[in-house]
Design a protein around this motif. Structure first.
Motif, short mmCIF file in Angstrom:
data_model
loop_
_atom_site.label_atom_id
_atom_site.label_comp_id
_atom_site.label_asym_id
_atom_site.label_seq_id
_atom_site.Cartn_x
_atom_site.Cartn_y
_atom_site.Cartn_z
N ARG A 102 -18.39 41.97 -88.05
CA ARG A 102 -19.05 41.12 -89.21
C ARG A 102 -17.95 40.23 -89.66
O ARG A 102 -18.19 38.93 -89.60
CB ARG A 102 -19.95 41.76 -90.04
CG ARG A 102 -21.31 42.39 -89.68
CD ARG A 102 -21.92 43.14 -90.72
NE ARG A 102 -23.14 43.78 -89.94
CZ ARG A 102 -24.03 44.48 -91.03
NH1 ARG A 102 -23.50 44.63 -92.47
NH2 ARG A 102 -25.05 44.97 -90.34
N ARG A 103 -16.85 40.77 -90.31
CA ARG A 103 -15.60 39.97 -90.64
C ARG A 103 -15.28 39.24 -89.72
O ARG A 103 -14.95 37.72 -89.88
CB ARG A 103 -14.66 40.75 -91.31
CG ARG A 103 -15.00 41.39 -92.53
CD ARG A 103 -13.81 41.95 -93.22
NE ARG A 103 -13.37 43.18 -92.32
CZ ARG A 103 -13.61 44.44 -92.76
NH1 ARG A 103 -14.64 44.84 -93.55
NH2 ARG A 103 -12.95 45.38 -91.93
N GLN A 104 -15.07 39.65 -88.44
CA GLN A 104 -14.52 38.73 -87.11
C GLN A 104 -15.41 37.76 -86.94
O GLN A 104 -15.13 36.41 -86.45
CB GLN A 104 -14.22 39.71 -86.08
CG GLN A 104 -12.80 40.65 -86.50
CD GLN A 104 -12.89 41.37 -85.04
OE1 GLN A 104 -13.63 41.36 -84.05
NE2 GLN A 104 -11.64 42.25 -85.07
N LEU A 105 -16.69 37.90 -86.81
CA LEU A 105 -17.91 37.12 -86.66
C LEU A 105 -17.89 35.73 -87.78
O LEU A 105 -17.89 34.75 -87.36
CB LEU A 105 -19.04 37.79 -86.58
CG LEU A 105 -20.54 36.79 -86.13
CD1 LEU A 105 -20.17 36.16 -84.92
CD2 LEU A 105 -21.63 37.54 -86.04
N GLU A 106 -17.81 36.47 -88.97
CA GLU A 106 -17.73 35.36 -89.90
C GLU A 106 -16.37 34.56 -89.81
O GLU A 106 -16.54 33.30 -90.04
CB GLU A 106 -17.61 36.20 -91.46
CG GLU A 106 -17.79 35.11 -92.54
CD GLU A 106 -18.91 34.50 -92.59
OE1 GLU A 106 -19.12 33.44 -93.12
OE2 GLU A 106 -20.07 34.98 -92.10
N THR A 107 -15.37 35.25 -89.20
CA THR A 107 -14.10 34.31 -89.39
C THR A 107 -14.20 33.45 -88.03
O THR A 107 -13.92 32.32 -88.15
CB THR A 107 -12.78 35.27 -89.08
OG1 THR A 107 -12.62 36.26 -90.04
CG2 THR A 107 -11.53 34.46 -88.89
N ALA A 108 -14.79 33.89 -87.03
CA ALA A 108 -15.00 32.98 -85.81
C ALA A 108 -15.87 31.97 -86.00
O ALA A 108 -15.87 30.85 -85.67
CB ALA A 108 -15.71 33.98 -84.72
N ARG A 109 -17.11 32.19 -86.94
CA ARG A 109 -17.93 30.81 -87.38
C ARG A 109 -17.18 30.18 -88.11
O ARG A 109 -17.53 28.82 -88.01
CB ARG A 109 -19.07 31.95 -88.30
CG ARG A 109 -20.09 32.43 -87.26
CD ARG A 109 -21.23 33.04 -88.30
NE ARG A 109 -22.30 33.69 -87.31
CZ ARG A 109 -23.15 34.68 -88.06
NH1 ARG A 109 -23.31 34.56 -89.35
NH2 ARG A 109 -24.13 35.02 -87.17
N LYS A 110 -16.23 30.60 -89.22
CA LYS A 110 -15.46 29.54 -89.87
C LYS A 110 -14.47 28.93 -88.98
O LYS A 110 -14.43 27.65 -89.15
CB LYS A 110 -14.90 30.18 -90.99
CG LYS A 110 -15.38 31.04 -92.01
CD LYS A 110 -14.53 31.68 -93.05
CE LYS A 110 -15.50 32.38 -94.22
NZ LYS A 110 -14.74 32.98 -95.02
N ASP A 111 -13.98 29.70 -87.97
CA ASP A 111 -13.11 28.91 -87.21
C ASP A 111 -13.85 28.01 -86.01
O ASP A 111 -13.22 26.88 -85.97
CB ASP A 111 -12.51 29.93 -86.05
CG ASP A 111 -11.58 30.84 -86.91
OD1 ASP A 111 -11.01 30.37 -87.96
OD2 ASP A 111 -11.14 31.66 -86.15
N GLU A 112 -15.07 28.18 -85.62
CA GLU A 112 -16.05 27.40 -85.21
C GLU A 112 -16.48 26.08 -85.98
O GLU A 112 -16.20 25.02 -85.40
CB GLU A 112 -17.32 28.04 -84.60
CG GLU A 112 -18.15 27.17 -83.90
CD GLU A 112 -19.35 28.07 -83.54
OE1 GLU A 112 -20.22 27.36 -82.70
OE2 GLU A 112 -19.66 29.01 -83.87
N ILE A 113 -16.52 26.43 -87.30
CA ILE A 113 -16.84 25.10 -88.15
C ILE A 113 -15.67 24.24 -88.20
O ILE A 113 -15.57 23.03 -88.20
CB ILE A 113 -17.10 25.56 -89.37
CG1 ILE A 113 -18.74 26.43 -89.20
CG2 ILE A 113 -17.42 24.46 -90.33
CD1 ILE A 113 -19.09 27.04 -90.81
N GLU A 114 -14.33 24.99 -88.27
CA GLU A 114 -13.22 24.31 -88.49
C GLU A 114 -12.84 23.40 -87.09
O GLU A 114 -12.44 22.27 -87.14
CB GLU A 114 -11.97 25.06 -88.65
CG GLU A 114 -10.56 24.42 -88.73
CD GLU A 114 -10.68 23.58 -89.97
OE1 GLU A 114 -9.58 22.77 -90.00
OE2 GLU A 114 -11.53 23.93 -90.81
#
Length: 401
Positions: A102-114
């Motif tokens: 979940r943390r990685q997914l959240e990070t991935a989502r943040k990375d995707e947004i970035e």
């Protein structure tokens, strides 16, 4: 429902077995039976214990037979507990991994947004670059067109430089020819101190263009040329005297070489030139023959040489020098082609008028050409006309040639 039935069955079975055990114990007690040497009372107790044990065994056996869960709980409890502990550990690990995921997914989502933000910025920058590039591309096209124009100007300049180099080479040839003429004049001057020079060194005594129909005519033609040259020598060296003897001497090997040359197929130009300066009154003139193929030197309307007057060349001296350079280039060109003519034929009045017109022009670069007036061959004089190739504007009258 199965549990209640099992419990009811156990109660019934326990009651029946208890009743049977009690009756069996009472009968054993009343019968005063003895087992294993025990007293009847002790035997009854043993029977009662065995009956109770049998009840427990049958109850447990029935429960194990009927309930798979009891069998598993009784015999596989430790394994189940170990598996449970392992499953709990795995579950804990899975939950930890899930939280990590979940943390990685959240990070991935943040990375995707970035990444999307950066992509949007890149698109904006690309749009800005395209807008900036458009004028640069237009400027590049203009610069490329300017470069092509400059390249064309450079090629024109190079062509003009090459023409100027050719004209300069022709002038140098004229200078060398003039130096040779000066040397000849110096020799003539020395000869003049001893007497009058009637024939100069290298001066043509006879020139004839011939084509033999048969090779055996060579000797007869050569004799005719020698007689003509001898007559010319008489008239110049011994004027007024009757040409009754041979004063022209030509080496036999030169005559033999001349005879071999004109026997070959083709049209030939034969010249007899004086080998040295000859004074008036002398009785011997040494000469040597010269033979060359008869060539077509010019065609009617052919451009023999060209030059250009820059827009700044408007003075009389500059125009005169340019015209003289054009004439020298033309003479050098016809001599290069094989003409034996020592000069050019042209209308001097038309040349002066052309020079005056060039001086009076206002602006513009002018190209001049020397054009042949008729077909000529090796021994023919060459007539030319100077023409203006490019038009120009006239100005008020000024200097003249």
């Amino acid at each position: 429902m199965t549990g209640w039935l099992l419990l009811l069955s156990l109660l019934v079975l326990g009651g029946v077995l208890s009743t049977l055990g009690d009756r069996l114990g009472s009968k054993v007690g009343k019968a005063r039976l003895s087992l294993f040497g025990l007293r009847p009372r002790q035997t009854a107790v043993v029977i009662t214990v065995l009956t109770g044990s049998l009840i427990s065994v049958l109850s447990l056996g029935l429960m194990l037979l009927v309930s798979r869960q009891l069998r598993v709980g009784l015999f596989e409890l430790n394994d189940l507990q170990a598996r449970l502990r392992s499953s709990r550990a795995d579950l804990k690990s899975s939950r930890s991994a899930q939280r990590q995921s979940r943390r990685q997914l959240e990070t991935a989502r943040k990375d995707e947004i970035e990444v999307r933000r950066r992509l949007e910025e890149a698109r904006k920058q690309a749009t800005e670059l395209r807008d900036t590039l458009k004028p640069l591309q237009e400027q590049t096209r203009r610069l490329e067109a300017e470069r092509q124009r400059l390249s064309q100007d450079v090629r024109q300049r190079d062509d003009e430089i090459r023409r100027t180099d050719r004209e300069l080479a022709a002038v140098r040839d004229r200078i060398r020819s003039g130096e040779a003429e000066l040397k000849q004049l110096e020799d003539n001057l020395l000869a003049l101190r001893r007497g009058n020079v009637a024939i100069s060194s290298g001066q043509p005594l006879a020139t004839v263009t011939l084509r033999l129909e048969r090779p055996d005519q060579a000797r007869q033609v050569i004799d005719q040329v020698l007689r003509e040259a001898n007559l010319q020598a008489y008239q110049q060296v011994l004027p007024g005297q009757t040409p009754d003897k041979q004063i022209l001497l030509v080496p036999r090997q030169d005559i033999k070489r001349l005879e071999d040359a004109i026997r070959k197929p083709g049209t030939w130009v034969v010249l007899l030139r004086s080998a040295a300066n000859v004074l008036q009154g002398e009785t011997v003139v040494y000469a040597f023959p010269e033979v060359r193929p008869n060539l077509t030197i010019t065609r009617d309307g052919e451009v023999l040489a060209a030059t250009a007057l820059a827009s700044t060349e408007t003075s009389a001296e500059e125009v005169r020098n340019r015209l003289n350079l054009l004439l020298a280039s033309t003479l050098a060109e016809i001599q290069r082609r094989g003409s034996i003519s020592k000069g050019l034929q042209f209308d001097s009045q038309a040349l002066n008028a052309l020079g005056q017109t060039l001086i009076e022009r206002s602006t513009g670069r002018v190209e001049l050409e020397a054009v042949a007036l008729g077909d000529t061959e090796t021994a023919d004089p060459v007539a030319i006309e100077l023409r203006v190739q490019r038009s120009f504007q006239s100005a008020p009258a000024g200097d003249s040639l």
